[in-house]
Design a protein around this motif. Structure first.
Motif, PDB file in Angstrom:
ATOM      1  N   VAL A  98      -2.146 -24.797 -11.836  1.00  0.00           N
ATOM      2  CA  VAL A  98      -1.503 -26.141 -11.843  1.00  0.00           C
ATOM      3  C   VAL A  98      -0.709 -26.316 -13.232  1.00  0.00           C
ATOM      4  N   VAL A  99       0.481 -26.626 -13.146  1.00  0.00           N
ATOM      5  CA  VAL A  99       1.600 -27.010 -13.983  1.00  0.00           C
ATOM      6  C   VAL A  99       1.999 -28.495 -14.115  1.00  0.00           C
ATOM      7  N   LEU A 100       1.629 -28.961 -15.189  1.00  0.00           N
ATOM      8  CA  LEU A 100       1.804 -30.462 -15.414  1.00  0.00           C
ATOM      9  C   LEU A 100       2.916 -30.734 -16.576  1.00  0.00           C
ATOM     10  N   ASP A 101       3.705 -31.733 -16.174  1.00  0.00           N
ATOM     11  CA  ASP A 101       4.474 -32.170 -17.353  1.00  0.00           C
ATOM     12  C   ASP A 101       3.821 -33.444 -17.691  1.00  0.00           C
ATOM     13  N   VAL A 102       3.605 -33.332 -19.068  1.00  0.00           N
ATOM     14  CA  VAL A 102       2.925 -34.412 -19.758  1.00  0.00           C
ATOM     15  C   VAL A 102       3.881 -35.048 -20.977  1.00  0.00           C
ATOM     16  N   ALA A 103       4.218 -36.158 -20.447  1.00  0.00           N
ATOM     17  CA  ALA A 103       5.246 -36.959 -21.451  1.00  0.00           C
ATOM     18  C   ALA A 103       6.431 -36.049 -21.761  1.00  0.00           C
ATOM     19  N   GLY A 104       7.034 -35.082 -21.085  1.00  0.00           N
ATOM     20  CA  GLY A 104       8.106 -33.922 -21.409  1.00  0.00           C
ATOM     21  C   GLY A 104       7.483 -32.689 -21.700  1.00  0.00           C
ATOM     22  N   ILE A 105       6.108 -32.350 -22.001  1.00  0.00           N
ATOM     23  CA  ILE A 105       5.778 -31.260 -22.377  1.00  0.00           C
ATOM     24  C   ILE A 105       5.004 -30.563 -21.282  1.00  0.00           C
ATOM     25  N   ARG A 106       5.200 -29.535 -21.003  1.00  0.00           N
ATOM     26  CA  ARG A 106       4.686 -28.434 -19.971  1.00  0.00           C
ATOM     27  C   ARG A 106       3.270 -28.146 -20.409  1.00  0.00           C
TER      28      ARG A 106
ATOM     29  N   GLU B 246      -8.084 -36.422 -23.846  1.00  0.00           N
ATOM     30  CA  GLU B 246      -6.821 -36.300 -23.075  1.00  0.00           C
ATOM     31  C   GLU B 246      -6.772 -34.960 -22.457  1.00  0.00           C
ATOM     32  N   ALA B 247      -7.009 -33.882 -23.158  1.00  0.00           N
ATOM     33  CA  ALA B 247      -7.127 -32.503 -22.884  1.00  0.00           C
ATOM     34  C   ALA B 247      -8.132 -32.399 -21.724  1.00  0.00           C
ATOM     35  N   VAL B 248      -9.252 -32.792 -21.779  1.00  0.00           N
ATOM     36  CA  VAL B 248     -10.257 -32.750 -20.884  1.00  0.00           C
ATOM     37  C   VAL B 248      -9.880 -33.374 -19.583  1.00  0.00           C
ATOM     38  N   ARG B 249      -9.164 -34.543 -19.922  1.00  0.00           N
ATOM     39  CA  ARG B 249      -8.728 -35.301 -18.502  1.00  0.00           C
ATOM     40  C   ARG B 249      -7.965 -34.559 -17.619  1.00  0.00           C
ATOM     41  N   LEU B 250      -6.899 -34.170 -18.550  1.00  0.00           N
ATOM     42  CA  LEU B 250      -5.933 -33.401 -17.848  1.00  0.00           C
ATOM     43  C   LEU B 250      -6.322 -32.126 -16.990  1.00  0.00           C
ATOM     44  N   SER B 251      -7.406 -31.518 -17.660  1.00  0.00           N
ATOM     45  CA  SER B 251      -7.908 -30.488 -16.843  1.00  0.00           C
ATOM     46  C   SER B 251      -8.710 -30.890 -15.654  1.00  0.00           C
ATOM     47  N   CYS B 252      -9.476 -31.851 -15.961  1.00  0.00           N
ATOM     48  CA  CYS B 252     -10.114 -32.667 -14.360  1.00  0.00           C
ATOM     49  C   CYS B 252      -9.169 -32.835 -13.583  1.00  0.00           C
ATOM     50  N   LEU B 253      -7.874 -33.374 -13.951  1.00  0.00           N
ATOM     51  CA  LEU B 253      -6.819 -33.642 -12.728  1.00  0.00           C
ATOM     52  C   LEU B 253      -6.299 -32.228 -12.329  1.00  0.00           C
ATOM     53  N   ALA B 254      -6.143 -31.340 -13.132  1.00  0.00           N
ATOM     54  CA  ALA B 254      -5.790 -30.010 -12.622  1.00  0.00           C
ATOM     55  C   ALA B 254      -6.780 -29.490 -11.585  1.00  0.00           C
ATOM     56  N   ALA B 255      -8.006 -29.668 -12.004  1.00  0.00           N
ATOM     57  CA  ALA B 255      -9.121 -29.050 -10.876  1.00  0.00           C
ATOM     58  C   ALA B 255      -8.914 -29.913  -9.730  1.00  0.00           C
TER      59      ALA B 255
ATOM     60  N   ASP C  41       7.293 -39.094  -1.895  1.00  0.00           N
ATOM     61  CA  ASP C  41       8.282 -37.616  -1.785  1.00  0.00           C
ATOM     62  C   ASP C  41       7.040 -36.658  -2.780  1.00  0.00           C
ATOM     63  N   GLY C  42       5.768 -36.976  -2.461  1.00  0.00           N
ATOM     64  CA  GLY C  42       5.197 -36.041  -3.091  1.00  0.00           C
ATOM     65  C   GLY C  42       4.640 -36.196  -4.637  1.00  0.00           C
ATOM     66  N   ALA C  43       5.347 -36.944  -5.332  1.00  0.00           N
ATOM     67  CA  ALA C  43       5.266 -37.085  -6.766  1.00  0.00           C
ATOM     68  C   ALA C  43       3.880 -37.602  -7.122  1.00  0.00           C
ATOM     69  N   LEU C  44       3.416 -37.540  -8.316  1.00  0.00           N
ATOM     70  CA  LEU C  44       1.958 -38.186  -8.599  1.00  0.00           C
ATOM     71  C   LEU C  44       2.549 -39.720  -9.131  1.00  0.00           C
ATOM     72  N   ALA C  45       1.936 -40.747  -8.304  1.00  0.00           N
ATOM     73  CA  ALA C  45       2.237 -42.149  -8.393  1.00  0.00           C
ATOM     74  C   ALA C  45       1.191 -42.698  -9.225  1.00  0.00           C
ATOM     75  N   GLN C  46      -0.028 -42.039  -9.188  1.00  0.00           N
ATOM     76  CA  GLN C  46      -1.090 -42.727 -10.071  1.00  0.00           C
ATOM     77  C   GLN C  46      -2.236 -41.695 -10.298  1.00  0.00           C
ATOM     78  N   TRP C  47      -3.008 -41.891 -11.481  1.00  0.00           N
ATOM     79  CA  TRP C  47      -4.070 -41.057 -11.651  1.00  0.00           C
ATOM     80  C   TRP C  47      -5.020 -41.293 -12.432  1.00  0.00           C
ATOM     81  N   TRP C  48      -6.334 -41.068 -12.361  1.00  0.00           N
ATOM     82  CA  TRP C  48      -7.235 -41.679 -13.658  1.00  0.00           C
ATOM     83  C   TRP C  48      -8.384 -40.774 -13.660  1.00  0.00           C
ATOM     84  N   VAL C  49      -9.094 -40.595 -14.908  1.00  0.00           N
ATOM     85  CA  VAL C  49     -10.328 -39.892 -14.833  1.00  0.00           C
ATOM     86  C   VAL C  49     -11.331 -40.852 -15.501  1.00  0.00           C
ATOM     87  N   ARG C  50     -12.346 -41.130 -14.784  1.00  0.00           N
ATOM     88  CA  ARG C  50     -13.243 -42.205 -15.566  1.00  0.00           C
ATOM     89  C   ARG C  50     -14.817 -41.726 -15.419  1.00  0.00           C
ATOM     90  N   VAL C  51     -15.661 -42.198 -16.178  1.00  0.00           N
ATOM     91  CA  VAL C  51     -16.910 -41.691 -16.542  1.00  0.00           C
ATOM     92  C   VAL C  51     -17.879 -42.473 -15.441  1.00  0.00           C
TER      93      VAL C  51
END
Length: 674
Positions: free
Chosen positions: A556-564, A454-463, A513-523
């Motif tokens: 990039v600053v993400l809020d992941v289930a309430g944790i920044r 999950e941490a790798v996926r979040l880094s990919c999203l941030a990129a 409104d610019g919010a993230l509506a959907q995201w994925w990282v897949r092989v």
């Protein structure tokens, strides 16, 4: 008195010596190869002389050119650093014969200690404990044994042998490696002690017959017989054992008439018995840990002793706290830790309080040979820097160093950083239950820090978000349109990266409104990448809810289930370097319309790293067996063998000795069977 000093070395150790020279008022001279013309150490010297060429044999190992450079620049002394000519008795003799001051022990002492075989025989007569050894391998009558090169160091020419059947091949292999590394194929066999520790003692001796020790260093954390972490004091050495070790080290120094700074290395058995291994007649790579706990500048002391000074100490100085040093090296864990090359785009070690000199207060010391912009090539060793933590206790030093390393940013090169952090945080290390075979028994230390899927996926999203933000910030046409805007909002943005485990597709869709509506990282299946760069992708996995707090090209600053979670992003060309508290990852953006690549013929053997072709041992039409040595590559002072993966016939040899090759270059073609 030394007025102007030439350092016959490069990189980190040259900068280290120059720092002390500036502090004491000695002018400095650098010699450098063509490859090092823009290296930091060259710019820090008062004078510099280029030695034309790239390979060490044409530059840093040319004693005649170095002495000529000293005379040309008016230098009156030469410091050899470590490695290269530091333990070359002929060079030391030539320096003194040229009327220059040699910052090191007398040439005759270097000569005596250069051969491990001769040194062991001499010291056995002086009642220094030594391990049983055999100069004739056919006389070995007990196992296991360690086959060792008689000259040189760094683990080259070492082989552990556990039975008589394996001894012959091990000796032959060790001879070849020793000759390639040191120009001498002499080897011997020594009793191998299981779970032994590598302990060394720092000795200091003046020209007036005074010799003292500066405590011991623990150097047991090794990979392939090469040190990667050192510390002082050793967690295994009691006050009585320290006294015995230091007394033995003094006996070694006095037996050979040692003058200057040197190191006596011992093997410590699990039963507490110690044995002389070898003596290093130079400054050691790990000397900063001794400087931290004693508060003394060992390079300054070297210069003082070379000028004929008398030791100002009659007893060893007290040791203050605990110091741990790690060697940060350019090595690729995905290719079995082969040396890596490249340009340094960013090198940021946090919390550094001192560089190239003893610390005045506990903290982090950095001795490095690189700066941003430096190029790490194939000609020299892979060590980039030494990072040292000094603290009141061992646990505090380990925790401090692990934390700093985890936050260190090294962009442009792959390194052993994650391995070092894992070792420092491992329970066996923290409790002092270590020996030279620790890493072989603890494979978990080789896992990357960023191992959570999950941490790798979040880094990919941030990129992907940072890349979009960068395009928006640099937009010159309709800059008011939000990044990622679509006429059809249901169409997501996608991008494909080559990551740690292969190609991945990153997709996301923004709400009105610019919010993230959907995201994925897949092989992405690399075998089925199509011309759109999307290929066959895996099933979309479930992800935790993520909100984008902020996104710029650099952070990039993400809020992941309430944790920044904050991810720092550094993009160079099509490569993004991402660093967060979770770890670091490098992602290379793949083109949407990649050019077709040439397919290699079946049986092609390619270069695993850039380097120079050393020996070519086969020819076209020759039948070879699985595992047979075909050729060698030389890179970063090491020889890398290329073996036949299976039985077959060599159909093509594409290289010749001396040729320079890049990673992936075709070396030979082997037709299976035949």
């Amino acid at each position: 008195m030394i007025r102007r000093l030439l350092v016959a070395n490069r990189g980190e150790i040259a900068r280290r010596i120059f720092a002390t020279c500036r502090a004491v008022g000695i002018e400095t001279v650098a010699v450098h190869s063509t490859a090092d013309v823009d290296a930091p150490f060259v710019g820090e010297a008062d004078y510099a002389v280029q030695l034309p060429g790239y390979a060490p044999s044409a530059t840093y190992l040319r004693g005649d050119l170095i002495i000529a450079a000293a005379k040309k620049t008016g230098a009156d002394a030469i410091h050899p650093g470590y490695g290269f000519l530091a333990e070359n008795a002929d060079f030391a003799g030539a320096v003194t014969e040229a009327g220059l001051t040699w910052v090191g022990p007398p040439p005759k002492v270097i000569s005596v200690m250069a051969s491990k075989i001769d040194a062991k025989a001499l010291l056995a007569e002086a009642d220094v404990p030594v391990l049983p050894s055999w100069t004739d391998p056919t006389l070995v009558d007990e196992f296991p044994v360690l086959v060792k090169a008689a000259v040189g160091g760094g683990g080259r020419g070492m082989r552990i042998v556990r039975d008589a059947e394996s001894l012959g091949e091990a000796v032959s292999s060790a001879r070849r490696e020793a000759f390639g590394a040191f120009g001498d194929n002499t080897v011997f066999c020594e009793r191998y002690v299981e779970q032994a520790r590598h302990i060394e003692v720092q000795i200091v001796a003046d020209q007036h017959g005074n010799t003292i020790t500066f405590g011991e260093r623990e150097c047991s954390i090794q990979r392939r017989h090469q040190k990667i972490l050192e510390e002082t004091p050793s967690p295994a050495v009691s006050p009585q054992l320290r006294e015995n070790l230091c007394a033995a080290a003094v006996a070694v120094a006095e037996a050979v008439g040692y003058v200057g700074i040197g190191t006596v290395e011992f093997l410590l058995s699990p039963a507490g018995e110690f044995y002389f291994l070898e003596m290093n007649t130079r400054l050691q790579v790990e000397h900063p840990v001794t400087e931290c706990v004693t508060g003394l500048d060992l390079v300054r002391l070297q210069l003082f002793l070379a000028e004929g000074g008398r030791l100002p100490y009659s007893t060893p100085p007290p040791m203050r706290g605990h110091a741990i040093e790690v060697r940060l090296c350019a090595e690729d864990p995905t290719t079995n830790w082969l040396p890596a090359t490249g340009q340094v785009h960013r090198f940021d070690v946090p919390e550094v309080v001192g560089r190239f000199k003893p610390l005045l207060s506990p903290g982090i010391r950095l001795d490095s040979g690189i700066e941003p912009g430096s190029v790490v090539g194939v000609h020299y060793d892979s060590m980039l820097a030494k990072i040292v933590a000094w603290a009141p206790t061992r646990y505090e030093a380990a925790r401090m160093l692990a934390g700093v390393l985890a936050r260190t940013k090294v962009h442009g090169l792959v390194t052993n950083r994650d391995l070092l952090v894992r070792v420092l945080r491992h329970p066996a290390f923290l409790t002092g239950q270590i020996d030279a075979g620790l890493l072989d028994r603890q494979p978990e230390v080789f896992a990357p820090l960023l191992s959570s899927v999950e941490a790798v996926r979040l880094s990919c999203l941030a990129a992907a978000l940072a890349a979009a933000a960068g395009r928006f910030e640099g937009a010159t046409v309709q800059p008011g349109i939000p990044s990622g805007w679509r006429n059809v909002p249901s169409i997501p943005q996608t991008i494909v990266y080559d990551g740690p485990a292969g190609p991945v597709e990153v997709g996301y869709r923004l709400a009105a409104d610019g919010a993230l509506a959907q995201w994925w990282v897949r092989v992405v299946d690399p075998e089925e990448l199509d011309l759109a760069g999307l290929g066959h992708v895996g099933v979309v996995d479930e992800h935790p809810p993520v909100a984008v707090v902020s996104a710029s090209a650099h952070k990039v600053v993400l809020d992941v289930a309430g944790i920044r979670l904050t991810v720092d992003v550094h993009r160079v060309g099509n490569v993004s370097y991402l660093d967060s508290v979770e770890g670091s990852v490098t992602l290379r953006e793949l083109p949407r319309f990649p050019l077709p690549s040439m397919e290699l013929e079946e049986g092609s053997l390619t270069a695993p790293l850039p380097g120079a072709v050393g020996r070519v041992l086969v020819s076209p039409g020759q039948r070879v067996g699985a595992g047979e040595l075909l050729l060698t590559l030389e890179a970063m002072k090491l020889e890398h063998p290329v073996h036949a993966p299976a039985d077959g016939v060599v159909s093509v040899i594409k290289v010749r000795p001396g040729a320079l090759v890049d990673t992936g270059a075709l070396l030979a073609v082997l037709h299976p069977g035949g």
